[in-house]
Scaffold this active site. Structure first.
Site, PDB file in Angstrom:
ATOM      1  CD  GLN A 180      52.440  39.542  38.120  1.00 23.79           C
ATOM      2  OE1 GLN A 180      51.820  40.064  39.056  1.00 23.79           O
ATOM      3  NE2 GLN A 180      52.106  38.365  37.633  1.00 23.79           N
ATOM      4  CB  CYS A 326      54.672  28.356  33.448  1.00 25.84           C
ATOM      5  SG  CYS A 326      53.847  29.932  33.285  1.00 25.84           S
TER       6      CYS A 326
HETATM    7  C1  LIG Z   1      50.882  36.207  33.777  1.00 24.16           C
HETATM    8  C2  LIG Z   1      51.986  36.880  33.078  1.00 24.16           C
HETATM    9  C3  LIG Z   1      52.071  36.863  31.674  1.00 24.16           C
HETATM   10  C4  LIG Z   1      51.114  36.076  30.815  1.00 24.16           C
HETATM   11  O1  LIG Z   1      49.816  36.640  30.778  1.00 24.16           O
HETATM   12  P1  LIG Z   1      48.596  35.742  30.294  1.00 24.16           P
HETATM   13  O2  LIG Z   1      47.448  36.709  30.236  1.00 24.16           O
HETATM   14  O3  LIG Z   1      48.410  34.678  31.316  1.00 24.16           O
HETATM   15  O4  LIG Z   1      48.936  35.219  28.953  1.00 24.16           O
HETATM   16  C5  LIG Z   1      53.103  37.537  31.072  1.00 24.16           C
HETATM   17  N1  LIG Z   1      54.010  38.214  31.798  1.00 24.16           N
HETATM   18  C6  LIG Z   1      53.969  38.264  33.142  1.00 24.16           C
HETATM   19  C7  LIG Z   1      54.999  39.047  33.892  1.00 24.16           C
HETATM   20  C8  LIG Z   1      52.956  37.595  33.824  1.00 24.16           C
HETATM   21  O5  LIG Z   1      52.934  37.622  35.155  1.00 24.16           O
END
Ligand SMILES: *Cc1c(COP(=O)(O)O)cnc(C)c1O
Length: 407
Positions: A180, A326
């Site tokens: 993020q 999720c």
């Molecule tokens: C979205 C997210 C993930 C997972 O990433 P993907 O590419 O969807 O597997 C992991 N950590 C954080 C903080 C996220 O926001």
């Protein structure tokens, strides 16, 4: 299929940039060679992959040898954790936090069943860590500290370099889930205490299914995915070339727009947030207001269900979220807000708006036009509003359940 909406769910995923699509399309059609091949047809694709690697290193302030392309954030987090443990088999302790993404928490939960001890650092009501608690948890047996840069649900930013200095004193590997933070906070890995850092393409306007893991030169690494000698043997499998080209382009654009876009997003976010909390009674912003991503606001509206707000917004063509993509579909409150110890009414009535560089003033106006009516209507239907005090009493303590990792 619905094509247009007011999209304020950019922490869940982002629109792929049109320049990004344009950059990757030739690698889905004409340039299909294998980057590892000896011939020129494949070799030119290998050169394009290296160019993309340079674009990613430029965004991170890293060196080319330090980037491993992955299938995304989840793989990056898994690979970093496994690599750190495999490289130091004698150490059996891990430190993380209660508010990590399931991509980290689920791995830690499993490792607890495999002989590892995991410390889950707590957060205060603003979602911030206590560095004294970290310091007290570190030992010579600590193999890995894995802590996110910025929280996907609240946008709260952790003091990563201050954490890293403490971690280094104990010789543990320091991994940061920066999914993020990348593109929203300037990074300079060459002057950082971070050993490994995860990023994901689809959170920065590249497609889903591509990401990168930064591994500092000199940090011992063991691959999670074994196969051919691609990527210097650190991640087997023929590279996702179109994805990599797209990630490179997206990284270049993030760097180009970082300052301008984040200033704009912050202005729009602050206008949305301030107007909502001043015009709607009984609501509050969740999370540290100063150490926070510029694009995220998480607001709790008392006496109603966050999911009910989301459904109403959806009817107006507005996309927001109740925290983690999720967990949507389940009525269980977010593990992040629970770790912050927020009261029951806030836990259940919170929603997240997350902006991107494509968000416009007109879209914020539209949200501001419909929100007060939605909240008023839902509260009028709420059985709790009329006897809020009694309801609160009844529900006290419900928010303090054990941490449950959900996917
Ligand atoms: C979205 C997210 C993930 C997972 O990433 P993907 O590419 O969807 O597997 C992991 N950590 C954080 C903080 C996220 O926001």
């Amino acid at each position: 299929m619905q094509k247009n909406c007011i999209y304020l769910d950019n922490n869940a995923t982002t629109k792929v940039g049109s320049e990004v699509v344009e950059a990757m399309v030739p690698y889905l059609s004409d340039y299909y060679g294998n980057p590892s091949s000896m011939h020129t047809f494949g070799g030119q694709v290998g050169k394009a992959v290296n160019q993309a690697r340079r674009q990613v290193t430029a965004l991170l302030g890293a060196d080319e040898s330090e980037i491993i392309f992955t299938s995304g954030g989840t793989e990056g987090d898994n690979a970093a954790i496994r690599a750190a443990l495999l490289a130091q088999p004698e150490k059996r302790h891990i430190i993380t936090t209660l508010v990590e993404h399931p991509a980290v928490l689920s791995v830690c939960k499993q490792l607890e069943t495999q002989g590892y001890t995991v410390t889950y650092l707590s957060v205060n009501s603003q979602g911030q860590l206590d560095l004294d608690e970290l310091e007290a948890s570190l030992t010579g047996n600590t193999a890995l500290v894995t802590i996110m840069y910025a929280n996907n649900e609240t946008g709260v930013v952790f003091p990563i370099e201050q954490i890293g200095l403490r971690v280094k004193e104990y010789g543990a590997v320091f991994h940061v889930d920066a999914v993020q933070a990348v593109g929203k906070i300037p990074m300079n890995m060459n002057a950082s205490t971070v050993d490994m850092l995860t990023l994901s393409g689809h959170k920065i306007h590249a497609p889903k299914g591509i990401g990168a893991l930064y591994v500092r030169r000199g940090v011992r690494f063991r691959p999670m995915i074994l196969g051919g000698s691609q990527q210097r043997g650190r991640r087997g499998g023929t590279e996702n070339v179109p994805g990599i080209i797209a990630l490179g382009k997206a990284a270049e654009l993030e760097m180009l727009y970082l300052e301008e876009a984040t200033t704009r997003e912050k202005r729009l976010r602050d206008r949305l947030e301030q107007t909502l909390i001043t015009t709607i009674p009984d609501c509050e912003v969740n999370g540290d207001p100063t150490h926070r991503l510029p694009n995220t606001t998480n607001i709790g509206f008392k006496y109603i269900e966050g999911e009910a707000i989301l459904l109403s917004l959806n009817q107006h063509g507005i996309c927001a979220s109740s925290g983690s993509a999720c967990t949507s579909g389940s009525l269980e409150p977010s593990h992040v807000l629970r770790a912050m110890g927020l009261p029951y009414t806030i836990l259940h009535g919170s929603i997240r708006f997350s902006l991107s560089r494509y968000t416009t003033d007109a879209e914020i106006d539209e949200v501001l036009a419909v929100m007060p009516g939605i909240i008023e209507r839902l509260r009028a239907l709420s059985p709790f509003k009329s006897d809020a005090a009694g309801w609160l009493q009844e529900m006290q303590g419900v928010g303090n359940e054990e941490l449950g990792v959900r996917s």
